[in-house]
Design a protein around this motif. Sequence first.
Motif, PDB file in Angstrom:
ATOM      1  N   LEU A   1       0.835  -1.205   0.000  1.00  0.00           N
ATOM      2  CA  LEU A   1       0.000   0.000   0.000  1.00  0.00           C
ATOM      3  C   LEU A   1       0.866   1.251   0.000  1.00  0.00           C
ATOM      4  N   GLY A   2       0.429   2.263  -0.739  1.00  0.00           N
ATOM      5  CA  GLY A   2       1.140   3.528  -0.784  1.00  0.00           C
ATOM      6  C   GLY A   2       0.182   4.695  -0.763  1.00  0.00           C
ATOM      7  N   GLY A   3       0.655   5.820  -0.266  1.00  0.00           N
ATOM      8  CA  GLY A   3      -0.183   7.005  -0.230  1.00  0.00           C
ATOM      9  C   GLY A   3       0.594   8.210   0.241  1.00  0.00           C
ATOM     10  N   TYR A   4      -0.110   9.308   0.450  1.00  0.00           N
ATOM     11  CA  TYR A   4       0.487  10.558   0.930  1.00  0.00           C
ATOM     12  C   TYR A   4      -0.061  10.830   2.323  1.00  0.00           C
ATOM     13  N   ASN A   5       0.800  10.758   3.317  1.00  0.00           N
ATOM     14  CA  ASN A   5       0.394  10.800   4.732  1.00  0.00           C
ATOM     15  C   ASN A   5      -0.444   9.576   5.089  1.00  0.00           C
TER      16      ASN A   5
ATOM     17  N   LYS B   1       4.007  -3.999   2.836  1.00  0.00           N
ATOM     18  CA  LYS B   1       4.892  -2.851   2.930  1.00  0.00           C
ATOM     19  C   LYS B   1       4.074  -1.593   2.700  1.00  0.00           C
ATOM     20  N   PHE B   2       4.366  -0.542   3.487  1.00  0.00           N
ATOM     21  CA  PHE B   2       3.649   0.716   3.373  1.00  0.00           C
ATOM     22  C   PHE B   2       4.613   1.800   2.897  1.00  0.00           C
ATOM     23  N   ILE B   3       4.285   2.431   1.797  1.00  0.00           N
ATOM     24  CA  ILE B   3       5.096   3.528   1.275  1.00  0.00           C
ATOM     25  C   ILE B   3       4.352   4.830   1.535  1.00  0.00           C
ATOM     26  N   ASP B   4       4.929   5.693   2.355  1.00  0.00           N
ATOM     27  CA  ASP B   4       4.322   6.992   2.615  1.00  0.00           C
ATOM     28  C   ASP B   4       5.139   8.054   1.892  1.00  0.00           C
ATOM     29  N   VAL B   5       4.613   8.530   0.778  1.00  0.00           N
ATOM     30  CA  VAL B   5       5.335   9.484  -0.061  1.00  0.00           C
ATOM     31  C   VAL B   5       5.555  10.800   0.670  1.00  0.00           C
ATOM     32  N   GLN B   6       4.649  11.163   1.569  1.00  0.00           N
ATOM     33  CA  GLN B   6       4.823  12.399   2.331  1.00  0.00           C
ATOM     34  C   GLN B   6       6.063  12.320   3.212  1.00  0.00           C
ATOM     35  N   ASN B   7       6.271  11.181   3.840  1.00  0.00           N
ATOM     36  CA  ASN B   7       7.439  11.050   4.710  1.00  0.00           C
ATOM     37  C   ASN B   7       8.735  11.143   3.918  1.00  0.00           C
TER      38      ASN B   7
END
Length: 259
Positions: A90-94, A120-126
């Motif tokens: 999963l991925g997202g922004y915040n 796995k979590f991808i946080d593009v904001q971080n």
Amino acid sequence: MKLKLNRPIIFFDLETTGVDPAKDRIIEICMVKVFPDGNEECKTRRINPGIPIPYESSQIHGIYDDDVKDCPTFKSISKSLQQYIEGSDLGGYNSNKFDIPILVEEFLRAGIDLDIKKRKFIDVQNIFHKMEQRTLVAAYKFYCQKDLENAHSAEADTRATYEVLLAQLDRYEDLENDIEFLAEFSTKTSNVDFTGRIIYDKNKNEVFNFGKHKGKKVCDVFRDEPSYYSWMMNGDFPLYTKKIITALRLRALDNKENK
């Protein structure tokens, strides 16, 4: 740049009635599913939250009660949604702080215990904040040289998030095109539950991160003060947090019996 994948990843964004995972509900979800061969598919769905949408929230995302009154509830689509995201990262922004906690909470309300431990979590904001310290609109302008139109619509934000990640991979040599690396890099905290009420200390022990027992091991507190567990279970905590503390309480009881 093409994202290197061993399995699909779903970039998603939620519009909700508010920001509290324990109380608020999803009213729109958009998912862009990216497959290892580079193919993509996009699904957007509006959802009847079963509660009124606060006017302040509607002013942000433009979705009002009348817009979702004839839409399905989350529970009615939960099984098909679970099947769709099964086996995907999963991925997202915040998303680590907001979208994933709310999504998991909705699944728990629908009676589905979503298995997230192997994802796995991808946080593009971080990633963005570690590199540049900006907002999604600024990130899209900075990395993609585009103005983000229709900001705060789920699909626009979701697609912008995915494009920003690809641009980040192109821009920063230190970023590895690897889901496991990106998931670890984009994780800011060592939370045990999503809201950060319980965190890992430097020795990987679960400790409280709030209240009178802040810094103390959860298992020790539940062993020595059982009423604290009851207080939390009866309190206004997210269902996922209650799931975590129940598992820790059972561990504390097992340890007590084995001594």
